[in-house]
Scaffold this motif. Sequence first.
Motif, mmCIF file in Angstrom:
data_model
loop_
_atom_site.group_PDB
_atom_site.id
_atom_site.type_symbol
_atom_site.label_atom_id
_atom_site.label_comp_id
_atom_site.label_asym_id
_atom_site.label_seq_id
_atom_site.Cartn_x
_atom_site.Cartn_y
_atom_site.Cartn_z
ATOM 1 N N TRP A 37 0.829 -1.201 0.000
ATOM 2 C CA TRP A 37 0.000 0.000 0.000
ATOM 3 C C TRP A 37 0.869 1.259 0.000
ATOM 4 O O TRP A 37 0.622 2.203 -0.751
ATOM 5 N N ASP A 43 -4.547 0.131 -3.928
ATOM 6 C CA ASP A 43 -5.274 1.242 -3.319
ATOM 7 C C ASP A 43 -5.999 0.798 -2.061
ATOM 8 O O ASP A 43 -6.527 1.617 -1.317
ATOM 9 N N GLU A 44 -6.031 -0.507 -1.811
ATOM 10 C CA GLU A 44 -6.743 -1.058 -0.662
ATOM 11 C C GLU A 44 -5.890 -0.909 0.597
ATOM 12 O O GLU A 44 -4.785 -1.434 0.677
ATOM 13 N N ARG A 45 -6.434 -0.195 1.581
ATOM 14 C CA ARG A 45 -5.699 -0.011 2.832
ATOM 15 C C ARG A 45 -5.532 -1.349 3.532
ATOM 16 O O ARG A 45 -6.430 -2.178 3.524
#
Length: 56
Positions: A37, A43-45
Amino acid sequence: MYALTAEVDAATVRLDDPASPVDDREYVLGAHDALAWLCGHTDERPLARKVALHRA
């Protein structure tokens, strides 16, 4: 950035290695997700994925 990307790659290798200790898998997966990340590979936390896994 080069060093962080190298750490993502190292974590990927450890996750794919069948000889890697099972006890370390969750730690390595968390490190991989956080570093990926930070490096912009996703884009995924990192915590969002972990929370979604616990809800399933």
